[in-house]
Design a protein around this motif. Structure first.
Motif, PDB file in Angstrom:
ATOM      1  N   ARG A 272       0.970  -1.163  -0.094  1.00  0.00           N
ATOM      2  CA  ARG A 272       0.213  -0.018  -0.103  1.00  0.00           C
ATOM      3  C   ARG A 272       0.902   1.414  -0.110  1.00  0.00           C
ATOM      4  O   ARG A 272       1.445   1.409   0.849  1.00  0.00           O
ATOM      5  CB  ARG A 272      -0.969  -0.107   1.141  1.00  0.00           C
ATOM      6  N   ILE A 273       0.750   2.061  -1.270  1.00  0.00           N
ATOM      7  CA  ILE A 273       1.634   3.145  -1.278  1.00  0.00           C
ATOM      8  C   ILE A 273       1.018   4.471  -1.860  1.00  0.00           C
ATOM      9  O   ILE A 273       0.045   4.390  -2.737  1.00  0.00           O
ATOM     10  CB  ILE A 273       2.924   2.745  -2.496  1.00  0.00           C
ATOM     11  N   SER A 274       1.209   5.303  -0.999  1.00  0.00           N
ATOM     12  CA  SER A 274       0.558   6.790  -1.620  1.00  0.00           C
ATOM     13  C   SER A 274       1.714   7.614  -2.213  1.00  0.00           C
ATOM     14  O   SER A 274       2.990   7.708  -1.884  1.00  0.00           O
ATOM     15  CB  SER A 274       0.250   7.501  -0.276  1.00  0.00           C
ATOM     16  N   LEU A 275       1.406   8.122  -3.379  1.00  0.00           N
ATOM     17  CA  LEU A 275       2.697   9.085  -4.033  1.00  0.00           C
ATOM     18  C   LEU A 275       2.852  10.511  -3.532  1.00  0.00           C
ATOM     19  O   LEU A 275       3.524  11.160  -4.190  1.00  0.00           O
ATOM     20  CB  LEU A 275       2.306   9.000  -5.458  1.00  0.00           C
ATOM     21  N   GLU A 276       1.778  10.904  -2.678  1.00  0.00           N
ATOM     22  CA  GLU A 276       2.129  12.180  -2.204  1.00  0.00           C
ATOM     23  C   GLU A 276       1.562  12.288  -0.697  1.00  0.00           C
ATOM     24  O   GLU A 276       0.344  11.639  -0.434  1.00  0.00           O
ATOM     25  CB  GLU A 276       1.488  13.331  -3.146  1.00  0.00           C
ATOM     26  N   THR A 277       2.124  13.280  -0.114  1.00  0.00           N
ATOM     27  CA  THR A 277       1.455  13.479   1.262  1.00  0.00           C
ATOM     28  C   THR A 277       0.895  14.988   1.336  1.00  0.00           C
ATOM     29  O   THR A 277       1.615  15.915   0.641  1.00  0.00           O
ATOM     30  CB  THR A 277       2.398  13.187   2.298  1.00  0.00           C
ATOM     31  N   PRO A 278       0.226  15.600   2.356  1.00  0.00           N
ATOM     32  CA  PRO A 278       0.047  16.749   2.269  1.00  0.00           C
ATOM     33  C   PRO A 278       1.553  17.815   2.789  1.00  0.00           C
ATOM     34  O   PRO A 278       1.497  18.857   2.196  1.00  0.00           O
ATOM     35  CB  PRO A 278      -0.873  17.112   3.668  1.00  0.00           C
ATOM     36  N   GLU A 279       2.315  17.091   3.605  1.00  0.00           N
ATOM     37  CA  GLU A 279       3.369  17.665   3.741  1.00  0.00           C
ATOM     38  C   GLU A 279       4.392  18.192   2.422  1.00  0.00           C
ATOM     39  O   GLU A 279       4.804  18.992   2.395  1.00  0.00           O
ATOM     40  CB  GLU A 279       4.249  16.985   4.825  1.00  0.00           C
ATOM     41  N   MET A 280       4.303  17.133   1.744  1.00  0.00           N
ATOM     42  CA  MET A 280       5.194  17.147   0.480  1.00  0.00           C
ATOM     43  C   MET A 280       4.358  18.422  -0.466  1.00  0.00           C
ATOM     44  O   MET A 280       5.218  19.011  -1.008  1.00  0.00           O
ATOM     45  CB  MET A 280       4.712  16.030  -0.528  1.00  0.00           C
ATOM     46  N   ILE A 281       3.248  18.498  -0.545  1.00  0.00           N
ATOM     47  CA  ILE A 281       2.689  19.286  -1.315  1.00  0.00           C
ATOM     48  C   ILE A 281       2.635  20.865  -0.735  1.00  0.00           C
ATOM     49  O   ILE A 281       3.293  21.811  -1.378  1.00  0.00           O
ATOM     50  CB  ILE A 281       0.882  19.379  -1.423  1.00  0.00           C
ATOM     51  N   ALA A 282       2.420  20.776   0.559  1.00  0.00           N
ATOM     52  CA  ALA A 282       2.968  22.172   1.355  1.00  0.00           C
ATOM     53  C   ALA A 282       4.104  22.481   1.219  1.00  0.00           C
ATOM     54  O   ALA A 282       4.568  24.000   0.943  1.00  0.00           O
ATOM     55  CB  ALA A 282       2.417  22.181   2.796  1.00  0.00           C
ATOM     56  N   SER A 283       5.510  21.690   1.184  1.00  0.00           N
ATOM     57  CA  SER A 283       6.669  22.176   1.135  1.00  0.00           C
ATOM     58  C   SER A 283       6.857  22.713  -0.288  1.00  0.00           C
ATOM     59  O   SER A 283       7.655  23.587  -0.404  1.00  0.00           O
ATOM     60  CB  SER A 283       7.616  21.121   1.500  1.00  0.00           C
ATOM     61  N   LYS A 284       6.194  21.986  -1.347  1.00  0.00           N
ATOM     62  CA  LYS A 284       6.501  22.245  -2.595  1.00  0.00           C
ATOM     63  C   LYS A 284       5.940  23.751  -2.932  1.00  0.00           C
ATOM     64  O   LYS A 284       6.738  24.600  -3.509  1.00  0.00           O
ATOM     65  CB  LYS A 284       6.048  21.352  -3.603  1.00  0.00           C
ATOM     66  N   LYS A 285       4.638  23.849  -2.331  1.00  0.00           N
ATOM     67  CA  LYS A 285       4.132  25.400  -2.607  1.00  0.00           C
ATOM     68  C   LYS A 285       5.023  26.286  -1.862  1.00  0.00           C
ATOM     69  O   LYS A 285       5.361  27.452  -2.273  1.00  0.00           O
ATOM     70  CB  LYS A 285       2.723  25.279  -1.847  1.00  0.00           C
ATOM     71  N   ALA A 286       5.660  26.091  -0.542  1.00  0.00           N
ATOM     72  CA  ALA A 286       6.359  27.170   0.155  1.00  0.00           C
ATOM     73  C   ALA A 286       7.435  27.469  -0.825  1.00  0.00           C
ATOM     74  O   ALA A 286       8.136  28.565  -1.053  1.00  0.00           O
ATOM     75  CB  ALA A 286       6.899  26.545   1.398  1.00  0.00           C
ATOM     76  N   MET A 287       8.137  26.230  -1.279  1.00  0.00           N
ATOM     77  CA  MET A 287       9.414  26.550  -2.338  1.00  0.00           C
ATOM     78  C   MET A 287       9.075  27.394  -3.479  1.00  0.00           C
ATOM     79  O   MET A 287       9.778  28.177  -3.744  1.00  0.00           O
ATOM     80  CB  MET A 287       9.890  25.258  -2.515  1.00  0.00           C
TER      81      MET A 287
END
Ligand SMILES: Nc1nc2c(ncn2[C@@H]2O[C@H](COP(=O)(O)OP(=O)(O)OP(=O)(O)O)[C@@H](O)[C@H]2O)c(=O)[nH]1
Ligand SMILES: [Mg+2]
Length: 293
Positions: A272-287
């Protein structure tokens, strides 16, 4: 990865949805639990306007349960939305949703006689996310064709449920330009884009890289490895060697190894694998906002 896949039927589907929308009361948006952010189609929000939306995280049997929980908390916290985790394919799971739909319909439509004038509910989402499976599950009958590839449904189809609901299944839609490169890869890896429109090696390298970083244990177990390969290409070579994906002269067939890895991910064989987490999206947006400012 830049996605170049927006076939004619999707534009037609978009026009048809726009045409039907004035008669629709409620929208069900089906997201892929493995990529809730990347599977959110901006066209859905644009087309539905202010109509209430039930958000589903489907294929949650394939996603990392802890990450799905994190996404549910994210939706609740950031949007005030209860995203429901679902396995539309599992007998009976979709049926449980009827209560939720009826409840939204009653709140929304007040004293409208639903027997006479049913709540019109439209299922929308990206290709291959399980919309038709959901329609069949809600109905308890196989009405819509389903298939493990995108663009199975080409035209809108409706069915009347016993509970004062008229349900519309729509063709999976992407949008003309998927801006975010990671989202492009994730949509391709999960199977929302036609195989002929993607480079298997390219997406397998992306997936291999990600799995090595976030799910190393699952990779070790699935491919019976004693230690992790050094990098993405190393993993594909190792898979090729172990699974006999070889070309003449004993060279490893990277294309075959790539297909193997992607197909095993898509069917849940790796785990069971997820390819994205809320943290990943948040840090990309911040970047991105740092780069812009
Ligand atoms: N593992 C898993 N597979 C699912 C689930 N729901 C649907 N599927 C599978 O996903 C594939 C796509 O399902 P469809 O219902 O055809 O998807 P769709 O969204 O209607 O696709 P298009 O019509 O092409 O846009 C099929 O192979 C289904 O069996 C689920 O909850 N879990
Ligand atoms: Mg379909």
């Amino acid at each position: 990865m830049a996605i170049q896949w927006y076939p004619g039927h999707m534009q037609k589907a978009r026009n048809k949805i726009k045409e039907s929308m004035p008669l629709i009361d409620i929208v069900i948006e089906v997201l892929d639990a493995r990529i809730p952010y990347s599977s959110e189609n901006p066209l859905v929000d644009e087309l539905r306007g202010k109509r209430p939306c039930i958000t589903l995280l489907n294929k949650s049997d394939l996603a990392d349960p802890a990450t799905t929980k994190a996404w549910q908390q994210y939706y609740e916290r950031e949007r005030g939305v209860k995203a429901i985790a679902l396995v539309a394919e599992k007998k009976g799971e979709a049926k449980n949703l009827i209560q939720k739909i009826s409840q939204v319909a009653k709140t929304m439509l007040g004293d409208r006689n639903l027997e006479k004038n049913p709540a019109r509910v439209m299922i929308m989402g990206i290709p291959n996310v399980g919309k038709s499976t959901l329609m069949n599950g809600l109905n308890g009958k196989v009405l819509a064709k389903v298939g493990n590839e995108p663009a199975v449904t080409k035209i809108q189809q409706s069915t009347r449920l016993a509970d004062g609901v008229l349900l519309f299944d729509t063709p999976g839609m992407l949008w003309p330009k998927v801006e975010d490169e990671d989202s492009g890869y994730r949509l391709a890896v999960t199977g929302a884009i036609k195989n002929t429109a993607i480079e298997f090696e390219d997406i397998a390298l992306y997936a291999a890289n990600y799995f090595l970083e976030y799910y190393p244990e699952l990779i070790l177990a699935r491919y019976k490895l004693k230690q992790l390969p050094e990098d993405d290409i190393g993993l594909l070579e190792e898979i090729g060697r172990r699974r006999g994906a070889l070309r003449s002269g004993g060279h490893i067939d990277i294309h075959k190894a790539s297909e193997l890895l992607i197909n095993e991910f898509r069917t849940g064989m790796i785990g069971r694998i997820s390819l994205e987490t809320p943290e990943m999206i948040a840090s990309k947006k911040a970047m991105l906002s740092r780069v812009e400012s």
